[in-house]
Design an enzyme around this catalytic site. Structure first.
Site, PDB file in Angstrom:
ATOM      1  N   ASP A 266       0.818  -1.217   0.000  1.00 37.05           N
ATOM      2  CA  ASP A 266       0.000   0.000   0.000  1.00 37.05           C
ATOM      3  C   ASP A 266       0.851   1.265   0.000  1.00 37.05           C
ATOM      4  O   ASP A 266       2.076   1.193   0.120  1.00 37.05           O
ATOM      5  CB  ASP A 266      -0.961  -0.008   1.205  1.00 37.05           C
ATOM      6  CG  ASP A 266      -0.270  -0.415   2.511  1.00 37.05           C
ATOM      7  OD1 ASP A 266       0.962  -0.346   2.575  1.00 37.05           O
ATOM      8  OD2 ASP A 266      -0.983  -0.785   3.457  1.00 37.05           O
TER       9      ASP A 266
ATOM     10  N   ASN B  63      -7.234  -2.993  14.743  1.00 39.49           N
ATOM     11  CA  ASN B  63      -8.631  -3.292  14.392  1.00 39.49           C
ATOM     12  C   ASN B  63      -8.739  -4.455  13.398  1.00 39.49           C
ATOM     13  O   ASN B  63      -9.815  -4.715  12.864  1.00 39.49           O
ATOM     14  CB  ASN B  63      -9.321  -2.040  13.830  1.00 39.49           C
ATOM     15  CG  ASN B  63      -8.677  -1.551  12.532  1.00 39.49           C
ATOM     16  OD1 ASN B  63      -7.749  -2.185  12.030  1.00 39.49           O
ATOM     17  ND2 ASN B  63      -9.172  -0.451  11.996  1.00 39.49           N
TER      18      ASN B  63
ATOM     19  N   HIS C 282      -7.074  -4.684  10.479  1.00 39.73           N
ATOM     20  CA  HIS C 282      -6.843  -4.374   9.056  1.00 39.73           C
ATOM     21  C   HIS C 282      -5.550  -5.002   8.560  1.00 39.73           C
ATOM     22  O   HIS C 282      -4.587  -5.146   9.313  1.00 39.73           O
ATOM     23  CB  HIS C 282      -6.906  -2.866   8.773  1.00 39.73           C
ATOM     24  CG  HIS C 282      -5.739  -2.030   9.188  1.00 39.73           C
ATOM     25  ND1 HIS C 282      -5.808  -1.063  10.161  1.00 39.73           N
ATOM     26  CD2 HIS C 282      -4.462  -1.980   8.720  1.00 39.73           C
ATOM     27  CE1 HIS C 282      -4.637  -0.455  10.281  1.00 39.73           C
ATOM     28  NE2 HIS C 282      -3.797  -1.002   9.430  1.00 39.73           N
TER      29      HIS C 282
ATOM     30  N   GLU D  57      -9.590  -2.048   5.649  1.00 34.58           N
ATOM     31  CA  GLU D  57     -10.108  -1.728   6.976  1.00 34.58           C
ATOM     32  C   GLU D  57     -11.408  -2.491   7.243  1.00 34.58           C
ATOM     33  O   GLU D  57     -12.120  -2.860   6.296  1.00 34.58           O
ATOM     34  CB  GLU D  57     -10.413  -0.222   7.053  1.00 34.58           C
ATOM     35  CG  GLU D  57      -9.186   0.677   6.916  1.00 34.58           C
ATOM     36  CD  GLU D  57      -8.482   0.942   8.252  1.00 34.58           C
ATOM     37  OE1 GLU D  57      -8.595   0.111   9.183  1.00 34.58           O
ATOM     38  OE2 GLU D  57      -7.825   1.988   8.353  1.00 34.58           O
TER      39      GLU D  57
HETATM   40  C1  GLP Z   1      -0.462   0.292   8.747  1.00 33.80           C
HETATM   41  C2  GLP Z   1      -0.207  -0.480   7.433  1.00 33.80           C
HETATM   42  C3  GLP Z   1      -0.303  -1.967   7.624  1.00 33.80           C
HETATM   43  C4  GLP Z   1       0.366  -2.340   8.937  1.00 33.80           C
HETATM   44  C5  GLP Z   1      -0.430  -1.789  10.087  1.00 33.80           C
HETATM   45  C6  GLP Z   1       0.209  -2.021  11.445  1.00 33.80           C
HETATM   46  O1  GLP Z   1      -1.438   1.268   8.670  1.00 33.80           O
HETATM   47  N1  GLP Z   1      -1.007  -0.088   6.311  1.00 33.80           N
HETATM   48  O2  GLP Z   1       0.294  -2.633   6.518  1.00 33.80           O
HETATM   49  O3  GLP Z   1       0.443  -3.733   9.063  1.00 33.80           O
HETATM   50  O4  GLP Z   1      -0.812  -0.460   9.903  1.00 33.80           O
HETATM   51  O5  GLP Z   1       1.259  -1.153  11.690  1.00 33.80           O
HETATM   52  P1  GLP Z   1       2.323  -1.349  12.840  1.00 33.80           P
HETATM   53  O6  GLP Z   1       3.212  -2.451  12.410  1.00 33.80           O
HETATM   54  O7  GLP Z   1       3.053  -0.039  12.908  1.00 33.80           O
HETATM   55  O8  GLP Z   1       1.575  -1.673  14.085  1.00 33.80           O
END
Ligand code: GLP
Length: 244
Positions: A67, A135, A137, A142
């Site tokens: 993404d 959450n 995602h 989402e």
């Molecule tokens: C982000 C990304 C995800 C990621 C998630 C968790 O928004 N789009 O690909 O897995 O949130 O992030 P973190 O590893 O900082 O907890």
């Protein structure tokens, strides 16, 4: 689904790095599906170490990222292109022209169409790395009443904006729109690795590893439809969820 509990998140990342190493030894031209966020940082550091030590070679590999934030140029220090360059690509011998992160500056529909093409170009990823939002995602898919199969522009939920605000100067600087791989692209990978750390991910991981139900309100639960998923969690998270 394989669940591997490690004492620390660093240990999880070392084990995940071995999976990357084994894949690249077996298939030097492997296509890697990569992720951003705080979670994969120790994994990327370990891959960089392995590469420098001559234990793994990325010279013939290629990659596609899950993404990107809409509105951020690749030079913006919170863009996912910048993240990938500074945390991984600049430290390994991958050919950067063989790495793809969706555009944050093209019109979102166009950036999504481009990403969708790249997901399947030369075949779907051999290995897809995932983190998970609190959450549930995955990428920027989402929780919602319906999920989207193909790559698409996706608004961030308020809770994800809150969670990601820690990386930006102010909450208002967090983009509210992203371009993300859809559920089909993620599930097309031959193998999937999920990395999660800490009790903040308890509810999300509970949905994924406990019981057989699948719900669009926790997009990670769709990974239950895939036959080769390895979930690496640290002990703190495993204890919170109640898995051994
Ligand atoms: C982000 C990304 C995800 C990621 C998630 C968790 O928004 N789009 O690909 O897995 O949130 O992030 P973190 O590893 O900082 O907890």
């Amino acid at each position: 689904m394989k669940i591997i509990v490690s004492q620390t998140h660093e240990d999880s990342c070392k084990k995940a790095a071995v999976m990357f190493r084994e894949l690249l030894r077996e298939k030097p031209t492997a296509k890697l599906g990569l992720a951003t966020g705080g979670t994969p940082l120790p994994l990327y550091a370990e891959l960089a170490r392995m590469n420098k030590a001559g234990e793994v070679d990325f010279s013939r590999a290629c990659s596609v990222n899950l993404d990107e934030y809409c509105g951020l140029a690749p030079t913006h220090d919170q863009s996912y292109r910048y993240f990938m360059d500074t945390n991984l690509f600049n430290h390994i011998n991958i050919d950067k022209s063989h790495t793809f992160v969706a555009s944050g500056t093209k019109p979102p529909e166009e950036a999504a169409a481009e990403l969708e093409e790249k997901v399947y170009e030369g075949g779907a990823p051999d290995l897809q790395l995932l983190g998970i939002g609190a959450n549930g995602h995955i990428a920027f898919n989402e929780p919602a009443t319906a999920l989207v199969a193909e790559s698409h522009p996706a608004p961030l939920t308020e809770s994800t904006i809150d969670a990601n605000a820690r990386f930006f100067a102010t909450r208002a600087d967090v983009p509210s729109l992203s371009v993300t791989m859809g559920m089909k692209g993620i599930l097309s990978a031959a193998k999937i690795i999920m990395l999660a750390e800490g009790k903040g991910k308890k509810e999300a991981i509970e949905g994924l590893v406990k019981g057989g139900s699948i719900t669009t309100q926790n997009p990670s639960t769709f990974l239950k439809l895939h036959r080769d998923v390895t979930v690496f969690i640290d002990k703190e998270l495993a204890d919170a969820v109640g898995v051994k």
